[in-house]
Design an enzyme around this catalytic site. Structure first.
Site, PDB file in Angstrom:
ATOM      1  CB  ALA A 111      24.406   1.162  27.200  1.00 49.76           C
TER       2      ALA A 111
ATOM      3  CB  CYS B  15      29.469  14.935  28.704  1.00 53.01           C
ATOM      4  SG  CYS B  15      27.905  14.335  28.050  1.00 53.01           S
TER       5      CYS B  15
END
Length: 900
Positions: A183, A357
């Site tokens: 998701a 990230c």
């Protein structure tokens, strides 16, 4: 991107550390203006400067870029052919308009530009400030196009670096793929596109053969078939469709449903969505006699894991004020567990792509080295050198040396230093540090050092992007992962944390399957985890599954508000009963099916009062929500036979893939369609603990009809691309002229009866003589000036008096803008004079008969959304009326007074 973990929701819902048992409702931090945030953090800057993640001569550029606003980026989604057709509109219409203007109010105006490293230039970015985009007319027109195409799924608003990991997976049609932390679904959408690469051309080739055998007329090829024909080779079934599969998993229940919404526009029968903690993703059983392995092994796995997210500092101002070294230290173990579990489920020769990230080596290179070590070293798992892939992408190699900062800000170069400090000064402040967080030492059981330089680091100053870490791992031989080492704890009174669940699963899977010893697996579990083990620590995977956590966010401030805003907004509601094939009790039509929520997804709202008082709680198993089962229909089911006959489906169409979602296995409202492999997985694993949330494309929806003999099952927009080539000519309408399609898009219910058919040009006579019900509208390719250069297939409904192009309003508006550069408002619904007159008389208009005639046939069970109009019947607006059902607009023929 890699998922951010905050203080309360660190990795929660992603296989990361869940909330610490807090019961308060999660509220995201208030939005902040990025330019108002003080972009300073002493520990953050000191740590990365001392580690030396960039050379000293790059340091100023690195920090300057990290403090600038992030450019917007987007990707053209869907099949390659369709994506290029939408891209063509951008190139030919909007770019020239913007490029004609150099400056606006003294500011430089630069048109959007393609990312040089993304294949076929299907990803673009723009650096122009938002203030200009909103006010400058050419940009405002482009913005309207961008919003319109995003709303219908043709464009994905996605950060540029987030697009990299799927491109390095080398997916081919026919492969089985797992996205462990999927998701909200941007990367999963890329993956499913790759699974279906080349499918359009293969299907067209097969349909030509079928058309010749059945004596059917086949539409000419269009632009999308030509460009899609150069796709990579892969495995396709007898109908030309990919045999591959994507399982998209997310541990957060609410986000898994958001994922479904993101993916449904891609209309893939080769998609399964699951709801599991990634650290303990279950083994998927296969039919024993059909496959070599008893459990499904994946060709490719994406592990885009929970992370501290400091690489998102350009768009998330909270990074600057909230960054601390404890975030990374707390996530390291979870990240290793996810990666090890991925390698366990991978085929020999398969690839795992690990990404975050984050810029912190504790979450990146340290995780790679630790996972390789636990899985048996470089003879078992190799880091793939991807330096020659994605030419044009500027990157830096992975780090081979780094230091670790503890919670108090002290720097430690080696694990030996930490051990010495513990012996002399105690464990205070060092409890979270572990040996695996440090660079692997030379000679640690390896003949050669781990080539961490093959990992990939992307920084913001290189190509004006966010920061990202990617590593590609290949499994060289079967592995048996070594249990993770015990960690020292700052609190010696705490019970020792047991072995991770993923290790238990692997151990149990190797235990005996002797039918004479049914307790064999229980004995194996006892060996791994003795029954007298004390209570689990809150941070363990098992504990997370049995506590109420706050919902997690994949990233923070304002990132997905633009990237995937429309998708998130559209999925805020829970799944309701009308989305499954079950008849709800009177008065309970909108009762949530999935209550209570799973422990990993605490919901904001309490259960509905009607459920608390008059209905028993929804079924649960082990505290988890009850999902309606997936039941496949027999090919000769009575309802299916009626469908075959009405639509004259070719005998060669696969008839074993239709399914419904209710325990009885009856086609009550919706009939879905899936791939063969998806069917096998769902049937073989039913009732075995795998939490399936979604599978299948909506193919048919039940519809009340106005005439006996009319098929009550209409083709859904999602299923139309799969079915249309197999439909007989009696249910096909062919359209060639642009103006005819424009009329169908603007007018909700063009008349057919009387002389109305004459206004429908080339389709008028055809639809006048056609029997009532759903049919296939084929927009054909034509060389005429008023023709189309690409094929389109749309569902069309023929009612007693009119037609209806069965598309939601947002789809109609997007097509008008893309094909005709037309933003004409859609024509409001005509209201019968007697109903309009009756609206002026409140007594007459409020009668059940009057309202019923306005809203449709009695008992049709359709919900009317009349919020768009101003004429009223009994106080309800009926002008511009739309009936909502199953994701498509269901027409109401106001002249006939019934649902069309």
């Amino acid at each position: 991107m890699g998922k951010r973990g905050g203080k309360k929701n660190r990795g929660g819902g992603r296989g990361g550390r869940g909330g610490r048992g807090g019961r308060e409702t999660f509220r995201p931090p208030p939005r902040m203006n990025y330019n108002e945030v003080e972009k300073e953090n002493e520990r953050l800057e000191r740590y990365y400067n001392e580690v030396g993640i960039v050379d000293r001569d790059e340091r100023d550029d690195f920090w300057a870029a990290l403090k600038r606003d992030l450019p917007n980026s987007f990707r053209f989604a869907g099949s390659k052919g369709h994506a290029l057709s939408v891209q063509q509109r951008l190139r030919e219409h909007y770019i020239p308009q913007i490029a004609a203007i150099d400056t606006y109010e003294g500011q430089k105006v630069e048109p959007p530009f393609p990312l040089s490293w993304y294949p076929d230039q299907l990803a673009w970015a723009m650096t122009t400030p938002k203030s200009i985009i909103r006010r400058h007319p050419p940009f405002a027109s482009f913005q309207k196009f961008l919003v319109s195409e995003t709303s219908v799924g043709n464009i994905s608003r996605q950060e540029a670096v987030s697009m990299i990991p799927p491109l390095l997976m080398a997916i081919k049609p026919g492969m089985t793929v797992l996205d462990m932390c999927a998701a909200p679904g941007s990367k999963a959408a890329q993956l499913i596109e790759m699974v279906h690469a080349g499918e359009e051309a293969n299907v067209r080739q097969h349909l030509r053969k079928i058309a010749m055998e059945d004596g059917r007329q086949l539409s000419p090829d269009g632009f999308e078939d030509v460009v899609d024909g150069s796709a990579p080779p892969g495995d396709f079934d007898g109908g030309g469709r990919s045999t591959g599969l994507l399982i998209a998993n997310d541990a957060d229940y609410k986000r898994s449903h958001m994922l479904i919404h993101q993916m449904k526009r891609l209309n893939s029968p080769n998609l399964i969505v699951t709801n599991h903690d990634a650290t303990m993703f279950p083994s998927i059983r296969l039919t024993p006699l059909s496959y070599k392995n008893r459990y499904l092994k994946f060709d490719r796995i994406l592990a885009d894991v929970p992370c501290s997210g400091d690489g998102t500092a350009r768009k998330n101002p909270n990074v600057w004020k909230d960054w601390n070294p404890g975030n990374s230290l707390g996530l390291h173990t979870t990240q290793v567990r996810i990666l090890v579990r991925a390698l366990q489920m991978l085929k020999v020769g398969g690839r795992v792509v690990y990404s975050t990230c984050s810029m912190n080596p504790v979450e990146n290179e340290a995780v790679i080295a630790s996972a390789i070590d636990r899985c048996g070293g470089l003879s078992k798992v190799e880091i793939v050198d991807c330096n020659n892939e994605l030419p044009g992408l500027k990157r830096r190699p992975g780090l081979s040396k780094w230091a670790v900062m503890d919670k108090s800000g002290r720097m430690w170069a080696t694990w030996a230093e930490v051990e010495e400090q513990r012996e002399t000064a105690g464990i205070d402040g060092l409890g979270r540090l572990a040996e695996g967080m440090f660079p692997p030492r030379a000679g640690d059981g390896e003949e050669r050092p781990v080539p961490l330089g093959r990992c990939m680091r992307v920084y913001g100053h290189l190509q004006d992007t966010g920061a990202f870490f990617i590593a590609v791992l290949e499994k060289k031989s079967e592995i048996k992962a070594r249990p993770e080492p015990a960690q020292a704890d700052a609190n010696p009174k705490k019970p020792r944390q047991p072995a991770p669940i993923s290790a238990m699963i692997e151990g149990i899977s190797h235990s005996t399957d002797d039918p004479k010893n049914p307790l064999g697996k229980i004995d194996a579990l006892d060996e791994l985890l003795p029954p007298d083990v004390g209570p689990l620590e809150d941070g363990s995977a098992a504990a997370r599954q049995n506590e109420d956590n706050e919902p997690s966010m994949k990233r923070g401030f304002d990132d997905d508000a633009e990237d995937e805003g429309s998708a998130m907004a559209a999925t805020k509601r829970l799944k309701t009963r009308d989305e499954v094939d079950e008849v709800a009790p009177r008065g309970e039509e909108d009762r949530p099916v999935h209550w209570p929520p799973p422990p990993a997804a605490q919901l904001d709202a309490p259960p509905p009062m009607s459920q608390q008082q008059s209905q028993p709680p929804a079924k649960t198993k082990g505290g988890q929500p009850y999902e309606e089962p997936f039941k496949y229909l027999a090919p000769d089911h009575e309802e299916l036979r009626g469908i075959y006959e009405f639509y004259q489906l070719s005998p060669g169409f696969p008839k074993t893939r239709f399914l419904v979602r209710n325990a009885r296995g009856d086609p009550v409202k919706t009939i879905y369609y899936s791939s063969d492999l998806a069917r096998e997985i769902l049937t073989e694993n039913e009732g075995k603990g795998v939490k399936f949330v979604h599978c299948g494309v909506k193919m048919f929806m039940r519809q009340d009809v106005q005439k006996i003999g009319t098929c009550k099952w209409r083709i859904q927009t999602e299923g139309m691309p799969i079915l249309e080539g197999w439909v007989g000519e009696t249910r096909v309408v062919r359209l060639y002229k642009r103006e005819t399609l424009r009329k169908l898009l603007i007018e909700m219910f063009p008349k057919v009866t009387g002389d109305g058919w004459r206004d429908l040009a080339e389709i008028g006579e055809r639809v006048r003589d056609m029997d009532l019900g759903c049919c296939v509208l084929r927009v054909e390719v034509s060389d005429d000036e008023d023709g189309f250069n690409q094929r389109m297939v749309l569902p069309l409904w023929r009612s007693l008096h009119s037609l209806n192009l069965m598309l939601p309003k947002e789809d109609r508006r997007a097509m008008l803008l893309r094909l005709f550069n037309d933003d004409t408002p859609l024509e409001p619904m005509r209201v019968r004079p007697d109903l309009r007159d009756g609206a002026e008389n409140s007594n007459a208009s409020s009668s059940p008969e009057a309202v019923q005639e306005a809203n449709g046939t009695a008992g049709d069970g359709l919900a009317v959304d009349a919020s768009g109009g101003d004429a009223t019947v009994g106080g309800a607006a009926i002008n511009d009326m739309t009936v909502v059902g199953g994701g498509d607009s269901i027409p109401i023929d106001m002249d006939a007074g019934t649902a069309a």
